[in-house]
Structures are given as C-alpha cells and as structure tokens.
Motif scaffolding. Sequence first.
Motif, PDB file in Angstrom:
ATOM      1  N   GLU A 238      70.308 -32.186 -11.427  1.00 28.86           N
ATOM      2  CA  GLU A 238      70.128 -31.543 -12.731  1.00 28.86           C
ATOM      3  C   GLU A 238      70.694 -30.128 -12.745  1.00 28.86           C
ATOM      4  N   GLY A 239      71.411 -29.766 -11.669  1.00 24.58           N
ATOM      5  CA  GLY A 239      71.992 -28.437 -11.596  1.00 24.58           C
ATOM      6  C   GLY A 239      70.984 -27.353 -11.244  1.00 24.58           C
ATOM      7  N   LEU A 240      69.890 -27.734 -10.592  1.00 23.11           N
ATOM      8  CA  LEU A 240      68.821 -26.793 -10.271  1.00 23.11           C
ATOM      9  C   LEU A 240      68.814 -26.446  -8.786  1.00 23.11           C
ATOM     10  N   ALA A 241      68.640 -25.171  -8.482  1.00 22.96           N
ATOM     11  CA  ALA A 241      68.484 -24.738  -7.093  1.00 22.96           C
ATOM     12  C   ALA A 241      67.078 -25.088  -6.626  1.00 22.96           C
ATOM     13  N   TYR A 242      66.937 -25.358  -5.330  1.00 19.46           N
ATOM     14  CA  TYR A 242      65.634 -25.795  -4.806  1.00 19.46           C
ATOM     15  C   TYR A 242      65.475 -25.361  -3.358  1.00 19.46           C
ATOM     16  N   ARG A 243      64.431 -24.586  -3.092  1.00 20.81           N
ATOM     17  CA  ARG A 243      64.156 -24.113  -1.738  1.00 20.81           C
ATOM     18  C   ARG A 243      62.817 -24.644  -1.254  1.00 20.81           C
ATOM     19  N   SER A 244      62.759 -24.965   0.019  1.00 23.75           N
ATOM     20  CA  SER A 244      61.525 -25.477   0.615  1.00 23.75           C
ATOM     21  C   SER A 244      60.798 -24.440   1.461  1.00 23.75           C
ATOM     22  N   ASP A 245      61.255 -23.199   1.430  1.00 26.94           N
ATOM     23  CA  ASP A 245      60.574 -22.155   2.190  1.00 26.94           C
ATOM     24  C   ASP A 245      59.616 -21.354   1.307  1.00 26.94           C
ATOM     25  N   ARG A 246      59.208 -21.957   0.192  1.00 26.09           N
ATOM     26  CA  ARG A 246      58.246 -21.306  -0.697  1.00 26.09           C
ATOM     27  C   ARG A 246      56.826 -21.497  -0.153  1.00 26.09           C
ATOM     28  N   ILE A 247      55.871 -20.801  -0.772  1.00 28.12           N
ATOM     29  CA  ILE A 247      54.479 -20.938  -0.352  1.00 28.12           C
ATOM     30  C   ILE A 247      53.689 -21.714  -1.403  1.00 28.12           C
ATOM     31  N   HIS A 248      52.551 -22.246  -0.973  1.00 28.53           N
ATOM     32  CA  HIS A 248      51.690 -23.031  -1.861  1.00 28.53           C
ATOM     33  C   HIS A 248      50.460 -22.202  -2.202  1.00 28.53           C
ATOM     34  N   GLY A 249      50.136 -22.141  -3.490  1.00 26.59           N
ATOM     35  CA  GLY A 249      48.969 -21.355  -3.872  1.00 26.59           C
ATOM     36  C   GLY A 249      48.417 -21.746  -5.231  1.00 26.59           C
ATOM     37  N   ASN A 250      47.410 -21.019  -5.669  1.00 23.37           N
ATOM     38  CA  ASN A 250      46.737 -21.260  -6.944  1.00 23.37           C
ATOM     39  C   ASN A 250      47.633 -20.816  -8.102  1.00 23.37           C
ATOM     40  N   THR A 251      47.619 -21.573  -9.186  1.00 20.10           N
ATOM     41  CA  THR A 251      48.489 -21.259 -10.324  1.00 20.10           C
ATOM     42  C   THR A 251      47.721 -20.855 -11.581  1.00 20.10           C
ATOM     43  N   PHE A 252      46.409 -20.643 -11.471  1.00 27.13           N
ATOM     44  CA  PHE A 252      45.603 -20.326 -12.652  1.00 27.13           C
ATOM     45  C   PHE A 252      46.090 -19.066 -13.365  1.00 27.13           C
ATOM     46  N   ASP A 253      46.403 -18.018 -12.618  1.00 30.34           N
ATOM     47  CA  ASP A 253      46.874 -16.778 -13.241  1.00 30.34           C
ATOM     48  C   ASP A 253      48.207 -16.984 -13.956  1.00 30.34           C
ATOM     49  N   LEU A 254      49.051 -17.824 -13.420  1.00 26.80           N
ATOM     50  CA  LEU A 254      50.331 -18.093 -14.067  1.00 26.80           C
ATOM     51  C   LEU A 254      50.119 -18.787 -15.407  1.00 26.80           C
ATOM     52  N   HIS A 255      49.173 -19.718 -15.441  1.00 22.89           N
ATOM     53  CA  HIS A 255      48.875 -20.397 -16.701  1.00 22.89           C
ATOM     54  C   HIS A 255      48.288 -19.424 -17.722  1.00 22.89           C
TER      55      HIS A 255
ATOM     56  N   ARG B  67      51.185 -39.032 -30.711  1.00 26.28           N
ATOM     57  CA  ARG B  67      51.390 -40.464 -30.949  1.00 26.28           C
ATOM     58  C   ARG B  67      52.129 -41.140 -29.805  1.00 26.28           C
ATOM     59  N   TYR B  68      53.109 -40.463 -29.255  1.00 26.35           N
ATOM     60  CA  TYR B  68      53.907 -41.041 -28.184  1.00 26.35           C
ATOM     61  C   TYR B  68      53.711 -40.220 -26.917  1.00 26.35           C
ATOM     62  N   GLY B  69      53.511 -40.914 -25.814  1.00 20.14           N
ATOM     63  CA  GLY B  69      53.342 -40.229 -24.542  1.00 20.14           C
ATOM     64  C   GLY B  69      54.384 -40.657 -23.531  1.00 20.14           C
ATOM     65  N   ILE B  70      54.860 -39.698 -22.757  1.00 19.39           N
ATOM     66  CA  ILE B  70      55.835 -39.969 -21.704  1.00 19.39           C
ATOM     67  C   ILE B  70      55.311 -39.337 -20.425  1.00 19.39           C
ATOM     68  N   SER B  71      55.147 -40.134 -19.389  1.00 24.38           N
ATOM     69  CA  SER B  71      54.610 -39.645 -18.124  1.00 24.38           C
ATOM     70  C   SER B  71      55.711 -39.547 -17.084  1.00 24.38           C
ATOM     71  N   GLY B  72      55.802 -38.405 -16.432  1.00 26.37           N
ATOM     72  CA  GLY B  72      56.730 -38.239 -15.322  1.00 26.37           C
ATOM     73  C   GLY B  72      58.067 -37.635 -15.721  1.00 26.37           C
ATOM     74  N   GLY B  73      58.852 -37.303 -14.693  1.00 28.73           N
ATOM     75  CA  GLY B  73      60.162 -36.709 -14.911  1.00 28.73           C
ATOM     76  C   GLY B  73      61.203 -37.766 -15.213  1.00 28.73           C
TER      77      GLY B  73
ATOM     78  N   ILE C 292      61.937 -30.239 -12.564  1.00 30.10           N
ATOM     79  CA  ILE C 292      63.047 -31.150 -12.831  1.00 30.10           C
ATOM     80  C   ILE C 292      62.884 -31.798 -14.201  1.00 30.10           C
ATOM     81  N   GLY C 293      61.644 -32.176 -14.522  1.00 29.53           N
ATOM     82  CA  GLY C 293      61.381 -32.827 -15.809  1.00 29.53           C
ATOM     83  C   GLY C 293      61.694 -31.940 -16.993  1.00 29.53           C
ATOM     84  N   LYS C 294      61.469 -30.644 -16.861  1.00 29.26           N
ATOM     85  CA  LYS C 294      61.796 -29.716 -17.951  1.00 29.26           C
ATOM     86  C   LYS C 294      63.287 -29.755 -18.245  1.00 29.26           C
ATOM     87  N   ALA C 295      64.109 -29.757 -17.197  1.00 24.60           N
ATOM     88  CA  ALA C 295      65.552 -29.812 -17.386  1.00 24.60           C
ATOM     89  C   ALA C 295      65.976 -31.133 -18.026  1.00 24.60           C
TER      90      ALA C 295
END
Length: 237
Positions: free
Chosen positions: A87-104, A191-197, A16-19
């Motif tokens: 924000e005009g974004l689709a969102y599903r809650s039937d996704r799975i939770h896993g490691n994201t190291f390979d994606l990075h 110099r400037y930091g913004i935390s969160g969406g 959401i924050g990216k949008a």
Amino acid sequence: MRVEIWSDIACPWCYIGKARFEAGLAAFAQRYGSEGVEVVHRSFELDPKAPAATDVPVLDMLAAKYGVSRAQAEAMEARVADAAAGEGLAYRSDRIHGNTFDLHRLLHLAKAYGVQDALLGAFYRANFAEARNLADPAVLTATAAAAGVPAEEAARVLADPDAYAREVRADERAAAELGATGVPFFVIDRRYGISGGQPAEVFRQVLERAHADGGTEPVAGGDAAVCGDDGCAVPGS
C-alpha cells in the motif's frame, strides 16, 4: 453518507486498512455528491491493560503473546510489512508496545478542531513508519500540534486523565453493541459493516451498494486481516 471507523493506533491492520479504505473511497464515484461522505474515527483499545509508560519492544510482546520465538515473531512482522509495502506504507518492527488511551483522547480533541483524520494518520506514521515513542507526552503534543491541534490544548488534555475519557468509552461501548470484536471495523450509515483490512475494491463495492439502496446488510468479513483480543491475524499465514 457517514462512515464510522473503529481502530487502534497499535493495530497494524488499522494502519493498512486506512490506506485501503481511502483508495476505495477515492474510486467511489459518488463521494463528491450532494451529501458527500463523512468519515468519523472511533476509539477501540486492543490492550487497555497495557502500561501507559513502557519500553517493551513489539517483537518481545508478540513472542510472549503467541508463545513463539523472537525469530518467528520477526517472520510474522515481515508478512505485515510486506502488506504495508503493498500500500506504499513504511513499516518498522523496532517500535514499542504500550497503552493507547491517551492517543484516543487526543483524537477526540482533534475532532473538535476538524483534524481528526490528519492526527490519526500522523499517529500511524509516528508509530509504524518512524517507531517514535508514543508514550512520551512531548512526542504526543508535538505530533498533535503538527496535525493542527494547538499544543497547549493537547498538553492540557494529556494532563487531565478525565478529558475526553467519556467519549473514548462511549465509542468502545458502541463497538461492543455493534458486535465488533476486532479492528479495523467500518460501519456505513449504521447499515453496512465491513470487518478487517479488506482490499480497496471491497470498500468501493460496499460504498456503492450502500449508496444504491437503504437495506440492511450483515457485517462483511471474509479472509481479511483484523486485530482482536487474541492478536493480529495475517490472512493465509
């Protein structure tokens, strides 16, 4: 001007924050100035101990993490889904939770091809809008290829656990040095930091301020949504 964004593909507020950031950037009048705005995406793992291959539904993970019922976890997800829809974004809650190291690691490869932002967006859509299995190397390779990364290069990186591992760890160390404990975390010219969406208007205002002067500002937080070690907070919930 350089904007570094620490995020994790598993983080709904990063999605959401990216949008919201992109909307704020679009309203920033100087974005097409002589120097422009360079956006660099940085790695941050919310759950580095998560197994690489998993079939754990995200709702089960949330229920276990927060000690709530599945119905309560569904209600939590519904609030995030409402924010995404705003924000005009689709969102599903039937996704799975896993490691994201390979994606990075693949995102660092994508940077070499100039398509890092495109691949990050594709990963977000695959995870949150399509609930695809991002633990599947075939899915990752196809997603990377569609974003502009040669499929054979993506497959090579996935087959080599050391490829771009150092770059991911360097990003994570930098986040710790900057005091980031959650994501999304935006830093403008260090110099400037913004935390969160934050709302798009906050991003526009900070971009304007950073453009106007060379001072140093503390991290801007406020009542913004962020994901950290303790999970993802929903403002006002």
